[in-house]
Design an enzyme around this catalytic site. Structure first.
Site, short mmCIF file in Angstrom:
data_model
loop_
_atom_site.label_atom_id
_atom_site.label_comp_id
_atom_site.label_asym_id
_atom_site.label_seq_id
_atom_site.Cartn_x
_atom_site.Cartn_y
_atom_site.Cartn_z
CB VAL A 49 33.89 30.94 31.86
CG1 VAL A 49 32.96 30.62 33.01
CG2 VAL A 49 35.30 30.41 32.15
CB SER A 59 47.23 33.59 42.33
OG SER A 59 48.18 32.74 42.94
CE1 TYR A 110 45.26 29.62 38.92
CE2 TYR A 110 47.09 30.34 40.30
CZ TYR A 110 45.74 30.12 40.12
OH TYR A 110 44.86 30.41 41.15
CB ALA A 111 51.79 33.17 37.83
CB ALA A 112 51.01 34.58 32.67
CB SER A 113 45.87 33.44 33.41
OG SER A 113 45.90 32.63 34.58
CE LYS A 114 43.25 32.80 38.95
NZ LYS A 114 41.82 33.10 39.20
#
Length: 252
Positions: free
Chosen positions: A65, A143, A156-160
């Site tokens: 993706v 998340s 991960y948290a920044a992207s979510k």
């Protein structure tokens, strides 16, 4: 007894990313079982083949993706073959655990490329298709780590967290065209993306406290959001209450 809800997705075309495992795989099976045509996307070609084996209505499409050109080509091909795309469940994601002062540029960029850019690529390509047909539903996933934080989960948290702004802006832009964009926060779910990075103590702690759900327990929320039953919802962040593993089948 809880009410039983069934969906008829006959003739409905649904793109599902991250479809080789977890919530996306469970959703793919449910949509196909309800008569829908699933365009299953993942980098895991073997996982996609296993998903589609013995299940009518699931088309495997190995694809990263993060590759905007590949996403563009896929959406164009599916639209030409089917004439429409009715919904998209954009669940592809990666997660690693690295202290913030030790995150390499490549690791940070991979999180953003898959978790954020990957959603953007599909939203950008799907928007004109859905605007033209005057209907469509897009669901992406955030998340709980966005609000609470967790050691090693900064990328991960920044992207979510960034997905929230993307989804809400897209929802405002597309609502007058009959296109809905919503976000689901599924809670702690026993998917490979979490189980592969969480240690035994973390898993045990959550199972004792908040609880951990199986992927199948999230499917009803996803089906609701892509169905006409949620026709009045867009720009919404739905936070799902956890149903701990093993308790789904023990409901009174």
């Amino acid at each position: 007894m809880p009410a039983t809800v069934s969906y008829d997705f006959t003739g409905i075309v649904v793109v599902i990313t991250g479809a080789a495992s977890g919530i996306a795989a469970a959703t793919a099976h449910a949509v196909a079982a309800a008569g829908g045509r699933v365009i299953a996307v993942d980098v895991d070609a073997a996982g996609l083949s296993a998903l589609a084996a013995g299940q009518r209505g699931i088309e495997p499409h190995p694809l990263d993706v993060a590759d905007s050109g590949a996403v563009k080509a896929l959406v164009r091909d599916v639209t030409l073959r089917t004439g429409r795309i009715d919904a998209a469940v954009l669940a592809a994601a990666v997660q690693s655990r690295t202290p913030v002062d030790a995150i390499e540029d490549a690791d940070w960029r991979r999180h953003m490329a898959v978790n954020l850019d990957g959603v953007f690529h599909f939203v950008r390509e799907l928007a004109p298709v859905m605007k033209q047909q005057r209907s469509g539903s897009i669901v992406c996933f955030t998340s709980g780590l966005v609000g609470m934080g967790w050691p090693g989960a900064a990328a991960y948290a920044a992207s979510k967290g960034a997905l929230l702004g993307l989804a809400k802006c897209a929802a405002v832009e597309l609502k007058d065209h009959g296109v809905r964009v919503n976000v689901l926060s599924p809670g702690l779910v026993a998917t490979p993306i979490w189980l592969n990075v969480a240690n035994a103590d973390e898993i045990a702690m959550y199972e004792r406290s908040l609880g951990v759900s199986e992927p199948e327990a999230v499917v009803p929320s996803v089906l609701y959001l892509i169905s006409d039953a949620a026709a009045n919802l867009t720009g919404t962040v739905m936070e799902r209450r956890l149903v701990p593993r093993g308790k789904e089948e023990r409901k009174a």
